[in-house]
Scaffold this active site. Structure first.
Site, short mmCIF file in Angstrom:
data_model
loop_
_atom_site.label_atom_id
_atom_site.label_comp_id
_atom_site.label_asym_id
_atom_site.label_seq_id
_atom_site.Cartn_x
_atom_site.Cartn_y
_atom_site.Cartn_z
N ASN A 144 0.81 -1.22 0.00
CA ASN A 144 0.00 0.00 0.00
C ASN A 144 0.84 1.27 0.00
O ASN A 144 0.36 2.34 0.36
CB ASN A 144 -0.99 0.00 1.16
CG ASN A 144 -0.33 -0.22 2.51
OD1 ASN A 144 0.89 -0.20 2.64
ND2 ASN A 144 -1.14 -0.44 3.54
N ARG A 282 3.50 7.77 11.28
CA ARG A 282 3.03 7.35 12.59
C ARG A 282 2.87 8.59 13.45
O ARG A 282 3.70 9.50 13.42
CB ARG A 282 4.00 6.36 13.24
CG ARG A 282 4.01 4.98 12.58
CD ARG A 282 2.68 4.26 12.72
NE ARG A 282 2.67 2.93 12.09
CZ ARG A 282 2.24 2.68 10.87
NH1 ARG A 282 1.80 3.66 10.10
NH2 ARG A 282 2.24 1.43 10.41
N GLN A 311 -4.89 4.34 18.48
CA GLN A 311 -5.86 4.14 17.40
C GLN A 311 -6.83 3.03 17.81
O GLN A 311 -6.35 1.94 18.16
CB GLN A 311 -5.15 3.77 16.10
CG GLN A 311 -4.30 4.91 15.57
CD GLN A 311 -3.74 4.66 14.17
OE1 GLN A 311 -3.65 5.55 13.38
NE2 GLN A 311 -3.36 3.42 13.88
N HIS A 330 -7.39 6.39 10.06
CA HIS A 330 -6.23 5.79 9.39
C HIS A 330 -6.68 4.99 8.17
O HIS A 330 -6.90 3.78 8.25
CB HIS A 330 -5.46 4.91 10.37
CG HIS A 330 -4.09 4.57 9.92
ND1 HIS A 330 -3.15 4.00 10.75
CD2 HIS A 330 -3.46 4.72 8.72
CE1 HIS A 330 -2.02 3.81 10.09
NE2 HIS A 330 -2.20 4.22 8.84
#
Length: 383
Positions: A144, A282, A311, A330
């Site tokens: 990704n 991050r 998260q 995210h």
């Protein structure tokens, strides 16, 4: 037989999608630079389906159960995760919904041998503990990277052109042109720098070059001279050296001891007043409260990205309400296109491990008690 514990994000409130916006995905022949796409023996899903949520199961259940293995899938990262982890051989987690494999959890997981990141970025695993306990850590490298690079470029344009507030004017039934353009600029001619120029950082640079900008980068590994010439790059030995020159800074580095807290009050103060900061790497690379202070004071003109800590972010997280932000959950690396690749890559890693054949070197982060493969190139540990 192995027990595989898979932690995925929650399903849609109405269940699995009944249809999708598109009927297919574009065909890719490989990744930039020549790395091949995932090569599992087969897949039990249709590319373009929602695979990263609990009901999607990364398409793994038919494959694992046909071979006699056990698959447990949950979105609960606390009680259920801890209960099932106790005798799990393999843990699979996504960066978008990370199940934190802390040192204590690894020490208590008596059977754990493999931790797979369905995606890229394995900082939710305590790598020191994985090394100490002989746990292999692997991720689906490159699956990704381009997805995230596209999100970075989108975020830069959205902030610099003041897109999100302008769109909100339309939703609210207004026509406040002056209010919209009072914070809108052209990207053309700006100086844009990336902290780290690995797969994602370099992809961002390549996508920005046609915009007529000046490109900068810093990385522990300098790019080849021909790439610097091709893209007109200016190299800087450190982030501290680079950021004073930039109108936009994008963070594309992994989280490790050298990058944690890098963008705090001190470094942000050296940036141009009115610079933009993009962070799809991050959250803990940037100091949460320093970012808020910089936006409130005007030192930063905007902050965008999709990474938070923890998260999911709590409802009162200050990044939800700080001014001039373009934050999303995210999502940058979990497009339906990316899901097809990281689901296939996860199965490829499992097939290798279950049959005792070597996992691809580019997928490895920790192996045989040390950083390995991509991990040795990208991460540092305290051991």
């Amino acid at each position: 037989m192995a027990k595989v514990l898979c932690v995925l994000y929650d399903d849609l409130s109405g269940g699995r999608p009944r249809s999708y916006a598109r009927d297919d995905l574009p065909r890719l022949d490989g990744y930039p630079g020549g790395q091949t796409l995932p090569t599992p023996s087969g897949v039990d899903f249709t590319p373009g389906e929602l695979l990263g949520s609990v009901s999607g199961e990364l398409g793994l259940r038919p494959f694992l159960e046909a071979a006699g293995h056990t698959l447990v899938v949950t979105s609960d990262k606390e009680a259920v995760f801890d209960r099932e982890l106790a005798d799990a051989d393999v843990v699979i987690s996504q960066p978008f919904w990370p199940a934190y494999l802390t040192a204590d959890r690894i020490a208590g997981a008596r059977n754990l041998k493999l931790a797979i990141t369905a995606g890229i970025g394995s900082d939710h695993v305590d790598l020191d503990a994985a090394i100490a306990h002989g746990v292999t850590v692997a991720e689906v490298t490159y699956c990704n990277s381009i997805s995230v690079a596209e999100h970075v470029v989108m975020s830069i344009l959205a902030l610099v052109r003041n897109y999100l507030p302008s769109h909100q004017v339309v939703l609210d039934g207004g026509w406040d042109i002056a209010g919209c353009v009072a914070r809108s600029y052209d990207v053309e001619g700006m100086h844009i720098g990336t902290v780290a120029a690995g797969r994602i950082g370099t992809a961002v640079l390549r996508r920005l070059a046609p915009f007529g900008v000046h490109l900068h980068y810093t990385d522990r590994h300098r790019l080849p001279a021909e790439v610097e010439r091709e893209l007109g790059l200016t190299y800087h030995p450190s982030a501290a050296d680079m950021v004073p020159s930039c109108d936009v800074v994008t963070i594309n580095a992994p989280l490790h001891p050298e990058t944690e807290g890098l963008f705090g009050d001190e470094l942000i103060a050296t940036m141009k007043r009115g610079a933009y900061l993009i962070n799809t790497a991050r959250a803990r690379i940037a100091d949460r409260d320093a970012v808020v202070r910089a936006l409130e004071s005007g030192q930063l003109a905007g902050y965008a990205g999709d990474v938070w800590f923890p998260q999911p972010a709590p409802a009162d997280h200050p990044w939800r309400t700080m001014p001039h932000h373009g934050m999303t959950p995210h999502i940058s690396g979990s497009s339906l296109s990316a899901q097809a690749r990281y689901a296939a890559g996860t199965r490829e890693i499992l097939e290798s491990w279950l049959t005792g054949t070597p996992i691809r070197d580019e997928y490895l982060i920790v192996d045989s008690g040390a950083l390995a493969g991509t991990g040795a190139h990208s991460y540092s540990v305290t051991r």
